[in-house]
Design an enzyme around this catalytic site. Structure first.
Site, PDB file in Angstrom:
ATOM      1  N   GLY A  26      22.258  22.327  16.510  1.00 37.77           N
ATOM      2  CA  GLY A  26      20.836  22.493  16.213  1.00 37.77           C
ATOM      3  C   GLY A  26      20.213  21.205  15.705  1.00 37.77           C
ATOM      4  O   GLY A  26      19.131  20.802  16.137  1.00 37.77           O
ATOM      5  N   CYS A  58      33.197  26.623  19.333  1.00 36.99           N
ATOM      6  CA  CYS A  58      33.114  26.992  20.754  1.00 36.99           C
ATOM      7  C   CYS A  58      33.984  26.136  21.677  1.00 36.99           C
ATOM      8  O   CYS A  58      34.707  26.671  22.520  1.00 36.99           O
ATOM      9  CB  CYS A  58      31.677  26.879  21.258  1.00 36.99           C
ATOM     10  SG  CYS A  58      30.410  27.240  20.063  1.00 36.99           S
ATOM     11  N   LYS A  61      37.839  26.195  20.893  1.00 35.15           N
ATOM     12  CA  LYS A  61      38.237  27.600  21.141  1.00 35.15           C
ATOM     13  C   LYS A  61      38.365  27.866  22.641  1.00 35.15           C
ATOM     14  O   LYS A  61      39.323  28.471  23.104  1.00 35.15           O
ATOM     15  CB  LYS A  61      37.188  28.518  20.489  1.00 35.15           C
ATOM     16  CG  LYS A  61      37.352  30.011  20.644  1.00 35.15           C
ATOM     17  CD  LYS A  61      36.800  30.610  21.918  1.00 35.15           C
ATOM     18  CE  LYS A  61      35.382  30.319  22.261  1.00 35.15           C
ATOM     19  NZ  LYS A  61      34.375  31.004  21.494  1.00 35.15           N
ATOM     20  N   ALA A 125      23.910  15.140   1.924  1.00 35.94           N
ATOM     21  CA  ALA A 125      22.457  15.119   1.726  1.00 35.94           C
ATOM     22  C   ALA A 125      22.056  16.129   0.655  1.00 35.94           C
ATOM     23  O   ALA A 125      22.602  17.232   0.591  1.00 35.94           O
ATOM     24  CB  ALA A 125      21.754  15.453   3.035  1.00 35.94           C
ATOM     25  N   GLU A 192      38.434  36.943  19.719  1.00 34.42           N
ATOM     26  CA  GLU A 192      38.721  35.827  20.622  1.00 34.42           C
ATOM     27  C   GLU A 192      40.095  35.234  20.304  1.00 34.42           C
ATOM     28  O   GLU A 192      40.918  35.026  21.200  1.00 34.42           O
ATOM     29  CB  GLU A 192      37.623  34.769  20.513  1.00 34.42           C
ATOM     30  CG  GLU A 192      36.312  35.261  21.147  1.00 34.42           C
ATOM     31  CD  GLU A 192      35.187  34.246  21.091  1.00 34.42           C
ATOM     32  OE1 GLU A 192      35.306  33.242  20.360  1.00 34.42           O
ATOM     33  OE2 GLU A 192      34.175  34.459  21.792  1.00 34.42           O
ATOM     34  N   ARG A 209      37.615  47.772   9.683  1.00 35.46           N
ATOM     35  CA  ARG A 209      37.292  48.985   8.917  1.00 35.46           C
ATOM     36  C   ARG A 209      36.514  50.009   9.742  1.00 35.46           C
ATOM     37  O   ARG A 209      36.467  51.175   9.394  1.00 35.46           O
ATOM     38  CB  ARG A 209      36.518  48.612   7.662  1.00 35.46           C
ATOM     39  CG  ARG A 209      35.324  47.705   7.912  1.00 35.46           C
ATOM     40  CD  ARG A 209      34.825  47.071   6.635  1.00 35.46           C
ATOM     41  NE  ARG A 209      33.708  46.178   6.913  1.00 35.46           N
ATOM     42  CZ  ARG A 209      33.114  45.428   6.016  1.00 35.46           C
ATOM     43  NH1 ARG A 209      33.505  45.446   4.766  1.00 35.46           N
ATOM     44  NH2 ARG A 209      32.112  44.649   6.349  1.00 35.46           N
ATOM     45  N   THR A 320      25.153  28.912  19.146  1.00 38.34           N
ATOM     46  CA  THR A 320      24.772  27.518  19.405  1.00 38.34           C
ATOM     47  C   THR A 320      23.484  27.384  20.225  1.00 38.34           C
ATOM     48  O   THR A 320      22.563  26.663  19.821  1.00 38.34           O
ATOM     49  CB  THR A 320      25.940  26.797  20.123  1.00 38.34           C
ATOM     50  OG1 THR A 320      27.048  26.806  19.248  1.00 38.34           O
ATOM     51  CG2 THR A 320      25.581  25.382  20.504  1.00 38.34           C
ATOM     52  N   HIS A 445      29.711  38.677  49.250  1.00 42.94           N
ATOM     53  CA  HIS A 445      30.950  39.411  49.436  1.00 42.94           C
ATOM     54  C   HIS A 445      32.061  38.488  49.890  1.00 42.94           C
ATOM     55  O   HIS A 445      31.809  37.602  50.702  1.00 42.94           O
ATOM     56  CB  HIS A 445      30.726  40.506  50.496  1.00 42.94           C
ATOM     57  CG  HIS A 445      31.921  41.379  50.696  1.00 42.94           C
ATOM     58  ND1 HIS A 445      32.325  42.306  49.755  1.00 42.94           N
ATOM     59  CD2 HIS A 445      32.811  41.454  51.724  1.00 42.94           C
ATOM     60  CE1 HIS A 445      33.406  42.923  50.209  1.00 42.94           C
ATOM     61  NE2 HIS A 445      33.716  42.427  51.395  1.00 42.94           N
ATOM     62  N   GLU A 450      29.100  41.241  42.935  1.00 44.54           N
ATOM     63  CA  GLU A 450      28.319  42.025  43.897  1.00 44.54           C
ATOM     64  C   GLU A 450      28.162  43.478  43.440  1.00 44.54           C
ATOM     65  O   GLU A 450      27.203  44.151  43.811  1.00 44.54           O
ATOM     66  CB  GLU A 450      28.931  41.967  45.296  1.00 44.54           C
ATOM     67  CG  GLU A 450      30.247  42.687  45.452  1.00 44.54           C
ATOM     68  CD  GLU A 450      30.808  42.576  46.870  1.00 44.54           C
ATOM     69  OE1 GLU A 450      30.085  42.859  47.835  1.00 44.54           O
ATOM     70  OE2 GLU A 450      31.998  42.209  47.007  1.00 44.54           O
TER      71      GLU A 450
HETATM   72  P1  NDP Z   1      31.213  38.613  12.847  1.00 46.25           P
HETATM   73  O1  NDP Z   1      30.082  38.968  11.987  1.00 46.25           O
HETATM   74  O2  NDP Z   1      31.097  38.689  14.320  1.00 46.25           O
HETATM   75  O3  NDP Z   1      32.489  39.492  12.441  1.00 46.25           O
HETATM   76  C1  NDP Z   1      32.924  39.593  11.122  1.00 46.25           C
HETATM   77  C2  NDP Z   1      34.021  40.625  11.075  1.00 46.25           C
HETATM   78  O4  NDP Z   1      34.560  40.644   9.753  1.00 46.25           O
HETATM   79  C3  NDP Z   1      33.556  42.035  11.376  1.00 46.25           C
HETATM   80  O5  NDP Z   1      34.551  42.712  12.090  1.00 46.25           O
HETATM   81  C4  NDP Z   1      33.368  42.621   9.984  1.00 46.25           C
HETATM   82  O6  NDP Z   1      33.557  44.001   9.940  1.00 46.25           O
HETATM   83  C5  NDP Z   1      34.507  41.967   9.251  1.00 46.25           C
HETATM   84  N1  NDP Z   1      34.302  41.926   7.812  1.00 46.25           N
HETATM   85  C6  NDP Z   1      33.287  41.346   7.148  1.00 46.25           C
HETATM   86  N2  NDP Z   1      33.438  41.532   5.823  1.00 46.25           N
HETATM   87  C7  NDP Z   1      34.568  42.250   5.657  1.00 46.25           C
HETATM   88  C8  NDP Z   1      35.240  42.759   4.523  1.00 46.25           C
HETATM   89  N3  NDP Z   1      34.792  42.561   3.301  1.00 46.25           N
HETATM   90  N4  NDP Z   1      36.393  43.461   4.714  1.00 46.25           N
HETATM   91  C9  NDP Z   1      36.841  43.663   5.975  1.00 46.25           C
HETATM   92  N5  NDP Z   1      36.244  43.205   7.088  1.00 46.25           N
HETATM   93  C10 NDP Z   1      35.121  42.501   6.918  1.00 46.25           C
HETATM   94  O7  NDP Z   1      31.617  37.155  12.360  1.00 46.25           O
HETATM   95  P2  NDP Z   1      32.526  36.038  13.008  1.00 46.25           P
HETATM   96  O8  NDP Z   1      32.990  35.253  11.841  1.00 46.25           O
HETATM   97  O9  NDP Z   1      33.509  36.581  13.960  1.00 46.25           O
HETATM   98  O10 NDP Z   1      31.495  35.172  13.820  1.00 46.25           O
HETATM   99  C11 NDP Z   1      30.370  34.606  13.151  1.00 46.25           C
HETATM  100  C12 NDP Z   1      29.249  34.415  14.127  1.00 46.25           C
HETATM  101  O11 NDP Z   1      29.581  33.318  14.959  1.00 46.25           O
HETATM  102  C13 NDP Z   1      29.049  35.586  15.051  1.00 46.25           C
HETATM  103  O12 NDP Z   1      28.124  36.498  14.552  1.00 46.25           O
HETATM  104  C14 NDP Z   1      28.564  34.953  16.306  1.00 46.25           C
HETATM  105  O13 NDP Z   1      27.166  34.936  16.259  1.00 46.25           O
HETATM  106  C15 NDP Z   1      29.101  33.533  16.246  1.00 46.25           C
HETATM  107  N6  NDP Z   1      30.189  33.350  17.221  1.00 46.25           N
HETATM  108  C16 NDP Z   1      29.875  33.444  18.531  1.00 46.25           C
HETATM  109  C17 NDP Z   1      30.851  33.277  19.472  1.00 46.25           C
HETATM  110  C18 NDP Z   1      30.491  33.407  20.905  1.00 46.25           C
HETATM  111  O14 NDP Z   1      29.307  33.339  21.232  1.00 46.25           O
HETATM  112  N7  NDP Z   1      31.451  33.619  21.807  1.00 46.25           N
HETATM  113  C19 NDP Z   1      32.245  32.980  19.118  1.00 46.25           C
HETATM  114  C20 NDP Z   1      32.444  32.932  17.700  1.00 46.25           C
HETATM  115  C21 NDP Z   1      31.457  33.102  16.804  1.00 46.25           C
HETATM  116  P3  NDP Z   1      32.349  45.052  10.042  1.00 46.25           P
HETATM  117  O15 NDP Z   1      31.944  45.063  11.470  1.00 46.25           O
HETATM  118  O16 NDP Z   1      32.994  46.297   9.589  1.00 46.25           O
HETATM  119  O17 NDP Z   1      31.276  44.545   9.124  1.00 46.25           O
END
Ligand code: NDP
Length: 464
Positions: A26, A58, A61, A125, A192, A209, A320, A445, A450
């Site tokens: 960004g 990204c 990964k 900063a 992932e 959970r 991103t 095809h 498709e």
């Molecule tokens: P997410 O918000 O996607 O996932 C966080 C996970 O952690 C969820 O399963 C959540 O569970 C769990 N969690 C959070 N707090 C707790 C807790 N206290 N106890 C147990 N489980 C918990 O975050 P990520 O870190 O995976 O990714 C961050 C962001 O980065 C994403 O939102 C996405 O926008 C971006 N990203 C995008 C990618 C892509 O475009 N391919 C790849 C990687 C990251 P619950 O659902 O129950 O809250």
């Protein structure tokens, strides 16, 4: 008498039109676009140019995912006539090559900034006031406007001991594959890396959970993804409330629900938080949201005049391309007089699991709430490549249509190449394509994509 710390003035006397804090996707995109508009721009970065996406997100990964995917394809190569017996994965080789590639990309970022005329400062900063950014506390940059694009970092607070687990930063730096890997959380990052590490040879267990992984995605696609991951050998532990993590010697014990589980390594993927600490925002009076993110309006303006924020630090949509779009819209507005905003509603996204789950538009639940009656078109099949090799991984497609207008509200696809396919389809969905538009499109095809234009029968109707 002044109470401010003694500072040396930047030798260039005229203030910068824009000082950007953060050299990730960004920040870099905003700085370059502003410079292209003729603005005098400085960018401050304390770590490596490229930020999370390029350096520890990204890009590495996806390079790791490709490594895992080769492994899967080797297994499918036999029926196609290939003898690949004896093939071995060497993580150290991947790691060494990944480092070279990331260094190369960082060099490109650095040169792009230099060629754009952006002045880069290395250091921490802090914002002293709405007209001054300090680099490492003592070098003052005079700024007409300040843009905060400092991104986010992994949470380390979910349960006691979780700070002893790896984060996504650490897992990308591994030189060897852990035999048993525990994954905490079931969002993008968790799933992932669960897929990747299983593909590279780890025995993977995922704790979450909710009843299904990937909360917020379309419910029936979450079911299909869970089935696909389970079929590949990943153990999914839903309804598992985390209690603690404890590391002893070479093993880490995860306490979840009523049971304890022992692993060689554990990945903490319980979400990320905005990087606001130490920026001086509180003293400046910049409002934060309850989640700690910088509060901004649709134009990325903070509560303080001439201070702006884009990307993960605002926690609007931590992706991103969204950060880049927010930054470019802001800078166009600041320097060309437009008043653009970014539509966060039709952003396509993909989780790079194996198979990947890709989506554009609304989930069935969100579409039902917003539009009422829906037509759902679904199909599931084994693609030619998989079927020939005797594989079991299916591709699933779901198209959600507004019954009243025929407009396509959402497309969800689980299957190889789905991120590439959804990206192209996102153009049509963003333009307001109808189901009839899909029907009128002639298929290419034989392809997997498709099937998206060959969905004739309504699978289900959702009443208003
Ligand atoms: P997410 O918000 O996607 O996932 C966080 C996970 O952690 C969820 O399963 C959540 O569970 C769990 N969690 C959070 N707090 C707790 C807790 N206290 N106890 C147990 N489980 C918990 O975050 P990520 O870190 O995976 O990714 C961050 C962001 O980065 C994403 O939102 C996405 O926008 C971006 N990203 C995008 C990618 C892509 O475009 N391919 C790849 C990687 C990251 P619950 O659902 O129950 O809250």
């Amino acid at each position: 008498m002044t109470t401010s710390p003694a500072v040396s003035l930047d030798p260039v006397n005229a203030p910068y039109d824009l000082v950007v804090i953060g050299g990730g996707s960004g920040g870099v995109a905003s700085a370059r676009r502003a410079a292209a508009h003729g603005a005098k721009v400085a960018l401050v970065e304390r770590d490596r140019l490229g930020g999370t996406c390029v350096i520890r997100g990204c890009v590495p990964k996806k390079l790791m995912m490709y490594a895992a995917k080769f492994g899967r394809e080797l297994a499918e190569a036999g029926p196609y006539g290939w003898d690949v017996s004896g093939a071995q994965f060497n993580m150290a080789t991947w790691q060494a090559n990944k480092r070279v590639e990331i260094d190369r990309l960082e060099g490109i970022y650095s040169r792009m900034l230099e060629n754009s005329g952006v002045t880069v400062f290395r250091g921490n900063a802090t914002v002293r006031d709405a007209q001054t950014v300090l680099v490492d506390g003592d070098h003052a940059l005079a700024a007409k406007r300040i843009l905060i694009a400092t991104g986010g970092r992994a949470n380390r607070h979910a349960v006691p001991g979780i700070e002893q687990a790896m984060t996504s930063d650490d897992i990308l730096d591994l030189y060897a594959i852990p035999k048993r890997l525990g994954v905490l959380g079931a969002g993008y990052i968790a799933l992932e890396f669960a897929s990747i590490m299983q593909g590279l040879g780890s025995e993977v267990t995922v704790f979450y959970r909710d009843h299904l992984p990937l909360r917020g995605f379309d419910e029936s696609m979450r079911v299909k993804l869970a089935e696909a991951l389970t079929a590949q050998g990943i153990t999914l532990m839903g309804h598992s409330a985390l209690r603690s993590v404890a590391r002893t010697g070479d093993t880490t014990v995860v306490c979840a629900g009523d049971a304890t589980h022992t692993f060689d390594a554990v990945l903490n993927a319980t979400g990320r938080s905005p990087n606001v600490a130490g920026l001086g925002l509180e003293a400046l009076g910049v409002d934060l949201n309850a989640d700690g993110a910088i509060a901004v309006n649709a134009w990325s303006e903070t509560s303080v005049a001439n201070v702006y924020a884009v990307g993960d630090v605002t926690n609007r949509m931590a992706l991103t391309p969204v950060a880049i779009a927010e930054g470019r819209a802001l800078v166009d507005n600041l320097f060309t007089g437009t008043r653009r905003t970014v539509d966060h509603g039709s952003v396509a996204t993909a989780t790079f699991t194996m198979p990947p789950l890709s989506t554009v538009g609304l989930t069935e639940a969100a579409a039902h709430e917003a539009f009422g009656a829906l037509r759902i078109y679904e199909t599931e099949f084994r693609p030619m490549k998989v079927a020939f090799a005797g594989g079991i991984t299916k591709t699933a497609i779901k198209v959600i249509v507004d019954d009243a207008t025929d407009r396509v509200l959402g497309v969800h696809m689980l299957g190889d190449d789905s991120p590439e396919i959804i990206q192209a389809l996102a153009v049509a969905v963003t333009m307001g394509a109808t189901k009839d538009d899909l029907d009128k499109t002639i298929a290419v095809h034989p392809t997997t994509a498709e099937e998206l234009v060959l969905l004739r029968e309504v699978s289900r109707r959702v009443p208003a």
